[in-house]
Design an enzyme around this catalytic site. Sequence first.
Site, PDB file in Angstrom:
ATOM      1  N   GLU A 182       4.862   1.463   2.417  1.00  0.00           N
ATOM      2  CA  GLU A 182       5.056   2.901   2.643  1.00  0.00           C
ATOM      3  C   GLU A 182       4.281   3.383   3.865  1.00  0.00           C
ATOM      4  O   GLU A 182       3.138   3.850   3.743  1.00  0.00           O
ATOM      5  CB  GLU A 182       4.611   3.704   1.410  1.00  0.00           C
ATOM      6  CG  GLU A 182       4.901   5.197   1.562  1.00  0.00           C
ATOM      7  CD  GLU A 182       4.377   6.057   0.413  1.00  0.00           C
ATOM      8  OE1 GLU A 182       3.525   5.582  -0.362  1.00  0.00           O
ATOM      9  OE2 GLU A 182       4.794   7.212   0.316  1.00  0.00           O
ATOM     10  N   LYS A 224       9.394   2.091   1.748  1.00  0.00           N
ATOM     11  CA  LYS A 224       9.372   3.504   1.328  1.00  0.00           C
ATOM     12  C   LYS A 224       9.054   4.320   2.568  1.00  0.00           C
ATOM     13  O   LYS A 224       7.953   4.233   3.112  1.00  0.00           O
ATOM     14  CB  LYS A 224       8.322   3.706   0.235  1.00  0.00           C
ATOM     15  CG  LYS A 224       8.187   5.151  -0.206  1.00  0.00           C
ATOM     16  CD  LYS A 224       7.529   5.261  -1.566  1.00  0.00           C
ATOM     17  CE  LYS A 224       7.266   6.704  -1.936  1.00  0.00           C
ATOM     18  NZ  LYS A 224       6.917   6.866  -3.350  1.00  0.00           N
TER      19      LYS A 224
HETATM   20  P1  13P Z   1       5.743  12.626  -2.423  1.00  0.00           P
HETATM   21  O1  13P Z   1       7.177  12.434  -2.835  1.00  0.00           O
HETATM   22  O2  13P Z   1       5.073  13.765  -3.098  1.00  0.00           O
HETATM   23  O3  13P Z   1       5.582  12.620  -0.932  1.00  0.00           O
HETATM   24  O4  13P Z   1       4.972  11.350  -2.947  1.00  0.00           O
HETATM   25  C1  13P Z   1       5.504  10.093  -2.736  1.00  0.00           C
HETATM   26  C2  13P Z   1       4.431   9.102  -2.632  1.00  0.00           C
HETATM   27  O5  13P Z   1       4.525   8.038  -3.199  1.00  0.00           O
HETATM   28  C3  13P Z   1       3.267   9.406  -1.789  1.00  0.00           C
HETATM   29  O6  13P Z   1       2.516   8.257  -1.632  1.00  0.00           O
END
Ligand code: 13P
Length: 344
Positions: A182, A224
């Site tokens: 991510e 992600k």
């Molecule tokens: P949000 O959808 O609130 O951005 O959170 C996703 C997430 O995994 C943040 O690390």
Amino acid sequence: MKNLDKKYLEQTASCLMAKDKGILAADESNETAGKRLADIEVANTQENRRLYRELFLGLPGLEKYISGVILFDETFWQKSDSDAPYPQFLSEKNILPGIKIDLGAKDFPGFPGEKLTVGLDDLPERVKKYAENGATFVKWRAVIIIDEKNNLPTPQAIEANADALGRYARICQEAGLVPILEPEVLLNGPHSIAKAEETTTIVLKKVFEKVQEHKVHVPGLILKTSMVIQGDENPDEASPEEIAEATVRVLLQTVPKNIGGVVFLSGGQTPIEASAHLDAIAEKRSLPFEIAFSYARALQGPAMQIWKGKPENVEAARIEFKKRLQLNTLADAGDYDISLEYSD
Ligand code: 13P
């Protein structure tokens, strides 16, 4: 070097990317959970954090919409109302339990205003402990900040964060866990959608360069990513169509076609925006891999406002949560329409 069980990793990734389902991010740190609770005037205690998780994880039928849940360490070791440890509780519902494994984005020494995510040092031991207790996938979040006045992000911050993502992914795959990578390009600031597109392209290119360098099995990993959107202080708001076009352009240019899947974070978009933008991306039908939602705030936010920490509000809050799950499932198939927000 350990061999990878590639088939097993691919199977887990494909379960996570099951059609018409998303991955719930329930992995807010204790500090962030505290902020969410403060918003509804609930004290940040261990039991209140558990009740906050229970509100969402205990939704009857969650498995219809959710293939996996990313847990935070504290929740991973807590028990549900039914007295089962959460990983077991989720597995019994046919939901894959996952764990946020990084140790947070810390100040990057020498690079004021930038962050480097840490947690690699004892990662093999930590991964083993979670795997032995039921985790099947993991998440590592890197934070990239756009600040044009200060020429951020720097190539060094992009490089260091991407390298950590590559190393983390290989370590986790060796332990049989599917890594979610991510690299979040933050929405904060006055930047344009063009700047977000340029930055996200550079970041994702670097991440996949590192994935290759560290010999990560691409079909056994999930990206992600942030959607490509203008900064939240920029009044010149792009339409869902423009956001979808830019996001798809970036993903087509940077993501290997054989990836296990791509999921989106909500990143501060409103719940309606997060659904409308996912829908616009899905409607294009031009990505060669599965996509899905992996939201925290955009799924949980409206329900939290109803819950307010009160047992008598759980049922109504869960109805709101279920509505967001249903609408995002539709969006994932390109079948969402804003009018659905206002119908029962
Ligand atoms: P949000 O959808 O609130 O951005 O959170 C996703 C997430 O995994 C943040 O690390």
